[in-house]
Design an enzyme around this catalytic site. Structure first.
Site, PDB file in Angstrom:
ATOM      1  N   TYR A  67      -3.318  -9.789  15.689  1.00 39.56           N
ATOM      2  CA  TYR A  67      -2.263  -9.329  16.591  1.00 39.56           C
ATOM      3  C   TYR A  67      -2.174 -10.221  17.829  1.00 39.56           C
ATOM      4  O   TYR A  67      -1.226 -10.124  18.592  1.00 39.56           O
ATOM      5  CB  TYR A  67      -2.521  -7.869  16.989  1.00 39.56           C
ATOM      6  CG  TYR A  67      -2.627  -6.931  15.794  1.00 39.56           C
ATOM      7  CD1 TYR A  67      -1.484  -6.500  15.129  1.00 39.56           C
ATOM      8  CD2 TYR A  67      -3.868  -6.509  15.309  1.00 39.56           C
ATOM      9  CE1 TYR A  67      -1.570  -5.667  14.030  1.00 39.56           C
ATOM     10  CE2 TYR A  67      -3.969  -5.673  14.214  1.00 39.56           C
ATOM     11  CZ  TYR A  67      -2.823  -5.257  13.566  1.00 39.56           C
ATOM     12  OH  TYR A  67      -2.916  -4.446  12.470  1.00 39.56           O
ATOM     13  N   SER A 105      -7.006  -3.791  14.045  1.00 39.06           N
ATOM     14  CA  SER A 105      -6.504  -3.141  15.250  1.00 39.06           C
ATOM     15  C   SER A 105      -7.603  -2.771  16.248  1.00 39.06           C
ATOM     16  O   SER A 105      -7.450  -2.973  17.451  1.00 39.06           O
ATOM     17  CB  SER A 105      -5.706  -1.903  14.847  1.00 39.06           C
ATOM     18  OG  SER A 105      -6.493  -1.052  14.029  1.00 39.06           O
ATOM     19  N   ARG A 112      -3.889   3.161  12.168  1.00 35.26           N
ATOM     20  CA  ARG A 112      -3.395   4.375  11.501  1.00 35.26           C
ATOM     21  C   ARG A 112      -2.420   5.123  12.395  1.00 35.26           C
ATOM     22  O   ARG A 112      -1.490   5.768  11.926  1.00 35.26           O
ATOM     23  CB  ARG A 112      -4.576   5.238  11.069  1.00 35.26           C
ATOM     24  CG  ARG A 112      -5.334   4.516   9.960  1.00 35.26           C
ATOM     25  CD  ARG A 112      -6.582   5.219   9.514  1.00 35.26           C
ATOM     26  NE  ARG A 112      -7.285   4.391   8.539  1.00 35.26           N
ATOM     27  CZ  ARG A 112      -8.468   4.678   8.034  1.00 35.26           C
ATOM     28  NH1 ARG A 112      -9.079   5.779   8.406  1.00 35.26           N
ATOM     29  NH2 ARG A 112      -9.021   3.871   7.160  1.00 35.26           N
ATOM     30  N   CYS A 152       0.848  -1.185   0.000  1.00 31.10           N
ATOM     31  CA  CYS A 152       0.000   0.000   0.000  1.00 31.10           C
ATOM     32  C   CYS A 152       0.886   1.239   0.000  1.00 31.10           C
ATOM     33  O   CYS A 152       2.086   1.146   0.224  1.00 31.10           O
ATOM     34  CB  CYS A 152      -0.937   0.011   1.202  1.00 31.10           C
ATOM     35  SG  CYS A 152      -2.382   1.080   0.908  1.00 31.10           S
ATOM     36  N   CYS A 161      -0.182   4.198   1.722  1.00 30.70           N
ATOM     37  CA  CYS A 161      -0.625   5.180   2.723  1.00 30.70           C
ATOM     38  C   CYS A 161       0.422   5.486   3.799  1.00 30.70           C
ATOM     39  O   CYS A 161       0.439   6.588   4.333  1.00 30.70           O
ATOM     40  CB  CYS A 161      -1.953   4.766   3.344  1.00 30.70           C
ATOM     41  SG  CYS A 161      -1.943   3.162   4.153  1.00 30.70           S
ATOM     42  N   HIS A 217      -3.014   8.781   1.861  1.00 35.18           N
ATOM     43  CA  HIS A 217      -3.996   7.981   1.120  1.00 35.18           C
ATOM     44  C   HIS A 217      -3.310   6.795   0.449  1.00 35.18           C
ATOM     45  O   HIS A 217      -2.091   6.750   0.327  1.00 35.18           O
ATOM     46  CB  HIS A 217      -4.764   8.855   0.112  1.00 35.18           C
ATOM     47  CG  HIS A 217      -5.854   9.633   0.787  1.00 35.18           C
ATOM     48  ND1 HIS A 217      -7.035   9.057   1.194  1.00 35.18           N
ATOM     49  CD2 HIS A 217      -5.905  10.929   1.184  1.00 35.18           C
ATOM     50  CE1 HIS A 217      -7.783   9.970   1.797  1.00 35.18           C
ATOM     51  NE2 HIS A 217      -7.126  11.116   1.808  1.00 35.18           N
ATOM     52  N   CYS A 218      -4.158   5.829   0.035  1.00 40.04           N
ATOM     53  CA  CYS A 218      -3.626   4.552  -0.437  1.00 40.04           C
ATOM     54  C   CYS A 218      -3.248   4.583  -1.919  1.00 40.04           C
ATOM     55  O   CYS A 218      -2.767   3.591  -2.465  1.00 40.04           O
ATOM     56  CB  CYS A 218      -4.640   3.434  -0.181  1.00 40.04           C
ATOM     57  SG  CYS A 218      -5.101   3.315   1.556  1.00 40.04           S
ATOM     58  N   LYS A 272     -12.220  -7.945   5.716  1.00 37.68           N
ATOM     59  CA  LYS A 272     -11.596  -7.102   6.730  1.00 37.68           C
ATOM     60  C   LYS A 272     -12.496  -5.915   7.013  1.00 37.68           C
ATOM     61  O   LYS A 272     -12.913  -5.284   6.041  1.00 37.68           O
ATOM     62  CB  LYS A 272     -10.247  -6.637   6.174  1.00 37.68           C
ATOM     63  CG  LYS A 272      -9.533  -5.617   7.009  1.00 37.68           C
ATOM     64  CD  LYS A 272      -8.334  -5.107   6.265  1.00 37.68           C
ATOM     65  CE  LYS A 272      -7.803  -3.904   7.005  1.00 37.68           C
ATOM     66  NZ  LYS A 272      -6.807  -3.199   6.292  1.00 37.68           N
ATOM     67  N   CYS A 325     -14.165   6.386  -0.616  1.00 32.51           N
ATOM     68  CA  CYS A 325     -14.350   6.225  -2.066  1.00 32.51           C
ATOM     69  C   CYS A 325     -13.564   5.041  -2.594  1.00 32.51           C
ATOM     70  O   CYS A 325     -13.731   4.650  -3.737  1.00 32.51           O
ATOM     71  CB  CYS A 325     -14.005   7.497  -2.812  1.00 32.51           C
ATOM     72  SG  CYS A 325     -12.297   7.919  -2.649  1.00 32.51           S
ATOM     73  N   LYS A 342     -12.809  -5.263   1.562  1.00 33.01           N
ATOM     74  CA  LYS A 342     -12.330  -4.427   2.666  1.00 33.01           C
ATOM     75  C   LYS A 342     -13.303  -3.271   2.866  1.00 33.01           C
ATOM     76  O   LYS A 342     -13.524  -2.476   1.946  1.00 33.01           O
ATOM     77  CB  LYS A 342     -10.936  -3.900   2.319  1.00 33.01           C
ATOM     78  CG  LYS A 342     -10.385  -2.916   3.337  1.00 33.01           C
ATOM     79  CD  LYS A 342      -8.947  -2.560   3.019  1.00 33.01           C
ATOM     80  CE  LYS A 342      -8.423  -1.497   3.958  1.00 33.01           C
ATOM     81  NZ  LYS A 342      -7.019  -1.158   3.678  1.00 33.01           N
TER      82      LYS A 342
HETATM   83  C1  PBG Z   1      -3.488   0.112   4.654  1.00 31.35           C
HETATM   84  C2  PBG Z   1      -4.039  -0.806   5.701  1.00 31.35           C
HETATM   85  C3  PBG Z   1      -4.896  -0.501   6.769  1.00 31.35           C
HETATM   86  C4  PBG Z   1      -5.007  -1.666   7.527  1.00 31.35           C
HETATM   87  C5  PBG Z   1      -4.243  -2.636   6.898  1.00 31.35           C
HETATM   88  N1  PBG Z   1      -3.672  -2.093   5.759  1.00 31.35           N
HETATM   89  C6  PBG Z   1      -5.531   0.767   7.144  1.00 31.35           C
HETATM   90  C7  PBG Z   1      -6.593   1.347   6.331  1.00 31.35           C
HETATM   91  O1  PBG Z   1      -6.991   0.824   5.289  1.00 31.35           O
HETATM   92  O2  PBG Z   1      -7.047   2.408   6.706  1.00 31.35           O
HETATM   93  C8  PBG Z   1      -5.770  -1.805   8.811  1.00 31.35           C
HETATM   94  C9  PBG Z   1      -5.283  -2.875   9.726  1.00 31.35           C
HETATM   95  C10 PBG Z   1      -5.760  -2.750  11.128  1.00 31.35           C
HETATM   96  O3  PBG Z   1      -6.602  -1.897  11.478  1.00 31.35           O
HETATM   97  O4  PBG Z   1      -5.278  -3.542  11.956  1.00 31.35           O
HETATM   98  N2  PBG Z   1      -4.247   0.327   3.561  1.00 31.35           N
END
Ligand code: PBG
Length: 347
Positions: A330, A291, A221, A128, A130, A137-138, A264, A235, A211
């Site tokens: 985790y 998380s 984050r 990614c 981000c 942003h991604c 996810k 979006c 996702k």
């Molecule tokens: C990055 C990404 C995220 C997570 C995994 N890869 C954050 C997001 O999309 O905002 C979240 C993982 C977590 O909350 O444990 N794109």
């Protein structure tokens, strides 16, 4: 996109070249050490070892501290890690996330080391932008910058950039690349670039295919220092209430050639997990206990609302029952210990 398109609908070789990936194709055991993937935050500074305030008991770890940290977990049965790079220095972040595939980046340096230290460990890398872009942003933006994310994320450039990063991880020795950006077309682009570099049969593509835009990502984050500087990710991430779109998102990735699918977050989306497994019974399905889910369970147990081990036994078995073959959590180190001590079964 590239003219030498690889017909990815019939690709299988990403799905069985490593024994842990082969294990994921066998779904008849309830809960086993090889069901788990442990996410790791690899910090740019090699000496770092710092607990993440929003994710108690989880650390940002520099390369020099990684081996000692992982050794006991591998001894307890860890079979797969998922790497995230973390950078503190704003000066390393730019518009296109160029540090993501910089040879000095923590992830690119960690991959060969992990392979050397733990030859049996399966190395997956989150792909990614981000954590590496100053806007958080991604993807990458079109020329005209405004505060409206949906009108100016440039899909084609984002997908191309993400495929380059995936290729860099694969070249460094990653077994699994896991794009988490959710842009249309990135699985196809990754497949093509891997194929053009002769790497299809030694790299598996685990897509974050379904996702959702979720408040459960809050602590991550903070951990990865990747919060969007403006706007949000609605979006390019799925509406929480969607079912049809959620299934179609994975369908898209199946058509583009994903080896492994993912839902996810997981605990609020078990209906989707079940439906997705029924729709695609022939693809291993991963779920990410994210998380916020981790933190929620942790704080509940800390407040003595319930027993941590008992609640995790129940949750993990419900994930398996719903159809998850692979669980990204985790809690993995703790669970592996309990499995080893025969303290993780339902009775
Ligand atoms: C990055 C990404 C995220 C997570 C995994 N890869 C954050 C997001 O999309 O905002 C979240 C993982 C977590 O909350 O444990 N794109």
């Amino acid at each position: 996109m590239n003219s030498q398109n690889f017909n990815s609908n019939h690709v299988l070789q990403g799905g069985y070249f490593h024994k842990t990936i082969r294990r994921w194709q066998s779904t008849n055991i309830l809960v086993d050490a090889s069901n788990f993937i442990f996410p790791l935050f690899v910090h740019e500074n090699d000496e770092t070892f710092e607990e993440i305030p929003s994710l108690p008991n989880i650390y940002r770890i520099g390369l020099n501290k990684l081996r000692n940290y992982l050794e006991p977990i591998v001894n307890d049965g860890l079979t797969c890690v998922l790497l995230f790079g973390v950078i503190d220095s704003d000066s390393l972040k730019d518009e296109s996330g160029s540090y993501a595939d910089n040879q000095n980046s923590s992830v690119l340096r960690a991959i060969p080391k992990l392979r050397e230290w733990f030859p049996d460990l399966l190395i997956a890398c989150d792909v990614c932008l981000c954590a590496y872009t100053f806007h958080g942003h991604c993807g990458v933006f079109s020329e005209s910058k405004s505060l409206s994310v949906d009108s100016c994320i440039n899909r084609e450039n984002s997908v191309e950039r993400i495929a380059q990063v995936a290729l860099a991880f694969a070249k460094a020795g990653a077994h699994v690349v896991a794009p988490s950006d959710m842009m249309d077309g990135r699985i196809d682009a990754i497949r093509n670039i891997l194929n053009q570099n002769n790497m299809l049969n030694r790299v598996s593509v685990m897509s974050y295919s379904t996702k959702f835009a979720s408040a459960f990502y809050g602590p991550f984050r903070d951990a990865a220092k990747s919060a969007p500087a403006f706007g949000d990710r609605r979006c390019y991430q799925l509406p929480a209430g969607s079912t049809g779109l959620a299934i179609r998102a994975s369908e898209r990735d199946v058509q583009e050639g994903a080896d492994i699918l993912m839902v996810k977050p997981c605990m609020s989306y078990l209906d989707i997990v079940k439906e997705l497994k029924q729709t695609f019974p022939h693809h291993p399905l991963a779920v990410y206990q994210v998380s916020g889910e981790y933190a929620m369970i942790w704080h509940g147990a800390k407040a003595n609302s319930f027993d941590l081990r008992m609640i995790l036994i129940e949750i993990i078995h419900s994930l398996r029952r719903s159809g998850a073959d692979i669980i990204i959590s985790y809690y993995t180190p703790m669970i592996l210990k309990w499995i080893k001590e025969n303290k993780f079964s339902l009775n």
